[in-house]
Write an enzyme that holds these catalytic residues in place. Structure first.
Site, PDB file in Angstrom:
ATOM      1  N   PHE A   1       0.923  -1.261  -0.080  1.00  0.00           N
ATOM      2  CA  PHE A   1       0.231  -0.039   0.150  1.00  0.00           C
ATOM      3  C   PHE A   1       0.808   1.342   0.152  1.00  0.00           C
ATOM      4  O   PHE A   1       0.471   2.366   0.612  1.00  0.00           O
ATOM      5  CB  PHE A   1      -0.943   0.069   1.098  1.00  0.00           C
ATOM      6  CG  PHE A   1      -1.696  -1.248   1.486  1.00  0.00           C
ATOM      7  CD1 PHE A   1      -2.562  -1.887   0.373  1.00  0.00           C
ATOM      8  CD2 PHE A   1      -1.267  -1.950   2.586  1.00  0.00           C
ATOM      9  CE1 PHE A   1      -3.131  -3.112   0.450  1.00  0.00           C
ATOM     10  CE2 PHE A   1      -1.803  -3.423   2.796  1.00  0.00           C
ATOM     11  CZ  PHE A   1      -2.883  -3.888   1.969  1.00  0.00           C
ATOM     12  N   CYS A   2       1.881   1.417  -0.636  1.00  0.00           N
ATOM     13  CA  CYS A   2       2.767   2.529  -0.667  1.00  0.00           C
ATOM     14  C   CYS A   2       3.399   3.079   0.818  1.00  0.00           C
ATOM     15  O   CYS A   2       3.248   4.129   0.917  1.00  0.00           O
ATOM     16  CB  CYS A   2       2.435   3.372  -1.456  1.00  0.00           C
ATOM     17  SG  CYS A   2       2.440   3.178  -3.330  1.00  0.00           S
ATOM     18  N   ALA A   3       3.252   1.961   1.794  1.00  0.00           N
ATOM     19  CA  ALA A   3       3.803   2.395   2.984  1.00  0.00           C
ATOM     20  C   ALA A   3       4.553   1.286   3.514  1.00  0.00           C
ATOM     21  O   ALA A   3       4.630   0.756   4.619  1.00  0.00           O
ATOM     22  CB  ALA A   3       2.359   2.348   4.021  1.00  0.00           C
TER      23      ALA A   3
END
Length: 481
Positions: free
Chosen positions: A377-379
């Site tokens: 999740f781009c995290a």
């Protein structure tokens, strides 16, 4: 059908809808998708946190605009006059939606990532930015070009406040910025924005809020919170037409070099000099995305019409149903920053013992017609912290631990949640019914007999090959903000 008059922010507001009006009509609510078994089923979209569906009222607004669509600001034709007025009205409507102050600047951008990069480019040279490892990459990477303090993932909201205060107190710069999310894109948990704003101002700093996930789910009042800057995306806010905004104080923006150099950002150009515009035009060079701006304003107007308190109540009911159902399925671990009782929006992320998240998402889609998101999740730093750095159990998983994310909003019904719960319970109990293989790091049915829609020829022949090639080239981060 929406008229052009309805798009103006000063138009007489329609009567607020009651809670019973939810879910709201969205484009694609009647979509039917094929399964690998050959059946056709109604599609259940539980991937709102990545890109929310278009509100039907937003599509109506775009349809009303398009016959009048023309050049803005300098066109002499009547259509240009109307288009220019609509663009200005959209700016005011979005500012009103987030409670912007009278002297705030509202800059239209492509999305939240673009807005935060614009703010990063406008910071005074000696600025120290304080942010957290729990942030989306869009609220980490732009700040790393300068002096940046990256705080660890906090164990509680109180620790987040304490960490921020310590870092701001220790920062030697004359200019300081605290950059935080309003709601986590991974866990959905709400951050204590008013308290963080007070801490920032106490130490002479400013607060920037990544509101990409917060804005579709909760009422926002920039002035009441005390936020100095706020960024959001239209495609998260039921207006998927390529527009976002940066809202905030104009002094740093007016002192900075224009984000883009070109027409519209200038007052005067000579052969050896240029006088740049101030305010929003300074950073909006080129022909603006009028359709995106008007669609974003239409979405803001629709949400204000139904009432954000009604939106929150609708989602709270769905969230309770979802979490209770997931907790009843053996082997499911829900991920959270600060525990299951912390306030959150309609986002739930989980892992299934013994199953790769990508395989779970693929089976939900191919065998049940349910769309969710899997991955990191781009995290990445946050996912490592939430999972203790544990790699996915199934072979071939990404280097960064992954999970499955379910997210929903104003177009989601209890029937959607129930269908997902039945599907995940069946998958955990009986396993996948189809064979899957890894293709460019993603699980896909093997074979995949589902026919693709023609979409006016966009998915036929060479176009289909092009799409496939683009998908193969995507990085593991699959959730652009």
């Amino acid at each position: 059908m929406i008229s052009l008059v309805d798009l103006r922010p000063d138009a007489a507001p329609r009567a607020p809808l009651t809670r019973g009006a939810l879910p709201l009509p969205v484009v694609g609510a009647d979509l039917s998708v094929p399964l690998v078994t050959g059946e056709q089923v109604s599609y259940v979209n539980l991937d709102y946190a990545a890109s929310a569906p278009c509100l039907r009222s937003v599509l109506d607004a775009v349809a009303a605009l398009l016959p009048w669509y023309s050049s803005v600001h300098r066109g002499a034709g009547f259509a240009s006059t109307v288009t220019t007025e609509l663009h200005a009205a959209a700016r005011r409507a979005v500012g009103d939606f987030v409670g912007a102050r009278a002297d705030d600047t509202v800059v239209f951008t492509r999305n939240t990532t673009d807005a935060l990069n614009l703010l990063a480019a406008a910071l005074p040279d000696d600025t120290t930015v304080v942010t957290f490892a729990s942030e989306h990459h869009a609220n980490q990477l732009p700040w790393r070009r300068g002096r940046c303090v990256l705080l660890p993932v906090p164990a509680s909201a109180d620790e987040a406040i304490a960490l921020a205060e310590g870092a701001l107190r220790a920062a030697p710069s004359a200019h300081r910025l605290l950059a935080v999310t309003g709601a986590s894109n991974v866990t959905g948990e709400l951050w204590p924005l008013a308290e963080l704003a007070a801490i920032a101002h106490r130490h002479g700093a400013r607060l920037a809020v990544d509101a990409a996930q917060l804005a579709p789910h909760r009422a926002i009042d920039v002035a009441a919170i005390g936020a100095d800057y706020l960024a959001l995306s239209g495609h998260k806010l039921y207006a998927p037409f390529g527009s976002g905004v940066l809202v905030g104080r104009g002094d740093w923006l007016d002192a900075a070099r224009p984000y883009l150099a070109g027409g519209g950002a200038v007052r005067r150009v000579t052969s050896d000099d240029v006088a740049w515009a101030s305010g929003a035009p300074r950073h909006e060079a080129g022909t603006p995305n009028v359709v995106g701006a008007v669609s974003l304003a239409a979405a803001c107007r629709a949400l204000r019409g139904v009432g954000m308190s009604a939106v929150a109540a609708h989602e709270a009911s769905l969230l309770d149903r979802l979490t209770r159902g997931l907790d009843a399925v053996p082997g499911i671990e829900r991920l959270a920053l600060w525990g299951p009782a912390s306030p959150r929006i309609g986002v739930v992320t989980f892992r299934v013992r013994g199953l790769d998240p990508g395989a779970v998402a693929a089976a939900l889609s191919a065998e049940h017609g349910i769309g969710v998101r899997d991955g990191s999740f781009c995290a990445h730093p946050l996912m490592v912290a939430l999972t203790g750095g544990r790699a996915p159990e199934a072979p071939g998983g990404a280097a960064v631990p992954g999970a499955v994310r379910v997210s929903f909003g104003v177009g989601t019904s209890t029937a959607d949640i129930d269908r997902f719960l039945l599907a995940i319970a069946d998958l955990v109990a009986r396993g996948a019914r189809w064979r899957y293989r890894l293709d460019a790091g993603r699980y896909v049915p093997d074979p995949d007999p589902r026919p693709r829609p023609a979409l006016a020829g966009l998915l036929t022949g060479g176009a289909n090959d092009l799409v496939h090639g683009l998908l193969e080239s995507l990085a593991p981060c699959q959730s652009p903000i």
